[in-house]
Scaffold this motif. Structure first.
Motif, PDB file in Angstrom:
ATOM      1  N   THR A  85      10.325  -8.747 -25.447  1.00 21.15           N
ATOM      2  CA  THR A  85      10.340  -7.349 -25.018  1.00 21.15           C
ATOM      3  C   THR A  85      11.754  -7.025 -24.549  1.00 21.15           C
ATOM      4  O   THR A  85      12.295  -7.699 -23.680  1.00 21.15           O
ATOM      5  N   TYR A  86      12.352  -6.017 -25.171  1.00 24.43           N
ATOM      6  CA  TYR A  86      13.746  -5.666 -24.905  1.00 24.43           C
ATOM      7  C   TYR A  86      13.834  -4.321 -24.195  1.00 24.43           C
ATOM      8  O   TYR A  86      13.200  -3.344 -24.614  1.00 24.43           O
ATOM      9  N   GLU A  87      14.641  -4.281 -23.142  1.00 28.09           N
ATOM     10  CA  GLU A  87      14.928  -3.008 -22.494  1.00 28.09           C
ATOM     11  C   GLU A  87      15.862  -2.199 -23.391  1.00 28.09           C
ATOM     12  O   GLU A  87      16.840  -2.725 -23.911  1.00 28.09           O
ATOM     13  N   VAL A  88      15.544  -0.937 -23.580  1.00 26.41           N
ATOM     14  CA  VAL A  88      16.380  -0.078 -24.428  1.00 26.41           C
ATOM     15  C   VAL A  88      17.680   0.227 -23.683  1.00 26.41           C
ATOM     16  O   VAL A  88      17.655   0.739 -22.567  1.00 26.41           O
ATOM     17  N   ASN A  89      18.814  -0.112 -24.312  1.00 27.32           N
ATOM     18  CA  ASN A  89      20.111   0.181 -23.707  1.00 27.32           C
ATOM     19  C   ASN A  89      20.972   0.994 -24.672  1.00 27.32           C
ATOM     20  O   ASN A  89      20.540   1.330 -25.786  1.00 27.32           O
ATOM     21  N   GLU A  90      22.189   1.310 -24.279  1.00 29.61           N
ATOM     22  CA  GLU A  90      23.037   2.200 -25.065  1.00 29.61           C
ATOM     23  C   GLU A  90      23.375   1.617 -26.432  1.00 29.61           C
ATOM     24  O   GLU A  90      23.419   2.342 -27.427  1.00 29.61           O
ATOM     25  N   LEU A  91      23.629   0.310 -26.502  1.00 28.67           N
ATOM     26  CA  LEU A  91      23.959  -0.294 -27.788  1.00 28.67           C
ATOM     27  C   LEU A  91      22.774  -0.214 -28.746  1.00 28.67           C
ATOM     28  O   LEU A  91      22.939   0.105 -29.931  1.00 28.67           O
ATOM     29  N   MET A  92      21.579  -0.479 -28.226  1.00 33.46           N
ATOM     30  CA  MET A  92      20.393  -0.374 -29.065  1.00 33.46           C
ATOM     31  C   MET A  92      20.208   1.054 -29.560  1.00 33.46           C
ATOM     32  O   MET A  92      19.901   1.286 -30.743  1.00 33.46           O
ATOM     33  N   LEU A  93      20.391   2.030 -28.671  1.00 34.71           N
ATOM     34  CA  LEU A  93      20.265   3.430 -29.068  1.00 34.71           C
ATOM     35  C   LEU A  93      21.238   3.770 -30.186  1.00 34.71           C
ATOM     36  O   LEU A  93      20.884   4.451 -31.150  1.00 34.71           O
ATOM     37  N   GLU A  94      22.470   3.283 -30.060  1.00 36.17           N
ATOM     38  CA  GLU A  94      23.481   3.540 -31.095  1.00 36.17           C
ATOM     39  C   GLU A  94      23.058   2.953 -32.436  1.00 36.17           C
ATOM     40  O   GLU A  94      23.141   3.609 -33.477  1.00 36.17           O
ATOM     41  N   HIS A  95      22.562   1.714 -32.411  1.00 38.46           N
ATOM     42  CA  HIS A  95      22.156   1.051 -33.651  1.00 38.46           C
ATOM     43  C   HIS A  95      20.915   1.706 -34.268  1.00 38.46           C
ATOM     44  O   HIS A  95      20.765   1.736 -35.489  1.00 38.46           O
TER      45      HIS A  95
END
Length: 362
Positions: A85-95
């Motif tokens: 389970t991964y917390e959504v962060n800025e890098l994930m949002l960008e990808h």
């Protein structure tokens, strides 16, 4: 008690659920017409449109979002990562926005979860996206230096069913060796060793056994000839392998229920193709069983086609000598996402962070 909103976007629908712990208290599938979606050039352009519809739907059904503890979205095509389970962060949002591993409606899952969680003031997570990659190094070697084998499969359902089975027998998922088989529009067969899927084909591209709409691994020489025959463009070939392959190619349908009906009515061609699919799936089970050196606690069959006794019995008959076979029909993705979020909220596991440096370091 923990209250969670679950979001599972599809190409023409958005499934939402509200859970109190593992108990589903609200569920709805919001359908989107072609007319509604045709004005959006890219998947992430639909973000505001879908968010507004979700919020209105929750409001109409008297869901108080201020009481929500977390929002869980379906994992999209981010970089290959370990299960969890991964917390959504800025890098994930960008990808997710740029479609790092490709454009798919599931990319909206993390984006929508983040938007709602920000409004509520809680955390957003994704759980076991299809790009979960835990292959052992030897499994990455393809036989041609320019091509590396990658793992893209039905990770969410694989992991959820493996954990569910472990709970049934009062053991830990991390203590078991399992072969898990997802039987849906695509078919994926994974070797699970002590909590990691160390062998699995790229089911997105149709590798492995053929399925209702994917071709599976094909004779290489014949495939090369077809690619250069002049009959198909690149995009037409992709569609032929991952949408118009498998049962669709032979029988003109991807609906296993229709094929079973034809078989019961005496259609011998339908029976042959359906048996051939069971045959290839069983061969793949045998192949990944070798990876686990035959030391397997159970073979688990899941997915939509697992409701059909005909294909599950054919598969059981071929592989039961390897290990006991258990059937878990369907793919309850909302519950699987909820369970991933609850493990973090209950401190049973720590939320993972999505980092550039670690995304491929498995």
């Amino acid at each position: 008690m923990h209250r969670l909103i679950i979001i599972n976007p599809g190409s023409t629908s958005t499934k939402i659920g509200v859970f109190e712990d593992e108990n589903l208290v609200f569920e709805n599938t919001i359908r989107h017409t072609v007319e509604e979606l045709k004005g959006f050039a890219r998947v992430h352009d639909q973000l505001d449109f879908r968010k507004e519809i979700i919020l209105k739907n929750l409001e109409v059904n008297h869901i108080v979002i201020s009481e929500i503890d977390a929002v869980i979205g379906r994992g999209g095509l981010v970089k290959p990562i370990e299960s969890g389970t991964y917390e959504v962060n800025e890098l994930m949002l960008e990808h997710l926005r740029i479609g790092y591993m490709g454009e798919h409606a599931s990319n909206l899952g993390g984006l929508l979860a983040f938007e709602l969680a920000r409004d509520i003031g809680c955390n957003a997570y994704i759980v076991d996206p299809v790009v979960v990659d835990e292959l052992q190094p030897v499994a990455r070697i393809s036989g041609l230096k320019e091509i590396e084998r990658v793992s893209i499969f039905h990770a969410l359902n694989h992991k959820a069913i493996a954990r569910r089975y472990a709970k049934v027998i009062n053991r830990g998922y991390e203590d078991l060796r399992l072969v898990v088989v997802h039987l849906g529009g695509g078919v994926s067969v994974g070797a699970h060793e002590y909590g990691k899927v160390i062998e699995c084909a790229n089911a997105l591209d149709g590798e492995g056994p053929f399925s209702p709409e994917r071709s599976g691994t094909l004779p290489v020489g014949s495939l090369i000839k077809l690619c250069y025959s002049g009959k198909y463009t690149y995009h037409e070939m992709k569609k032929l392998l991952t949408g118009m392959g498998g049962m669709v190619s032979y029988l003109g349908t991807n609906d296993a229920r229709e094929v079973v009906k034809r078989i019961k009515e005496g259609d011998e061609e339908a029976k042959l193709i359906y048996q051939a699919m069971a045959y290839q799936i069983s061969k793949e089970i045998g192949a990944v069983s070798v990876v686990l050196k035959g030391q397997i606690d159970a073979i688990l069959l899941t997915g939509g086609m697992a409701y059909d006794d005909l294909i599950t019995e054919w598969i059981k008959d071929m592989v039961k000598f390897i290990a006991p076979v258990e059937v878990f029909p369907g793919e309850d993705e909302l519950l699987a996402l909820c369970e991933g979020g609850l493990r973090v909220l209950r401190n049973e596991e720590k939320a993972k962070m999505y980092f550039e440096s670690e995304a491929l370091a498995l």
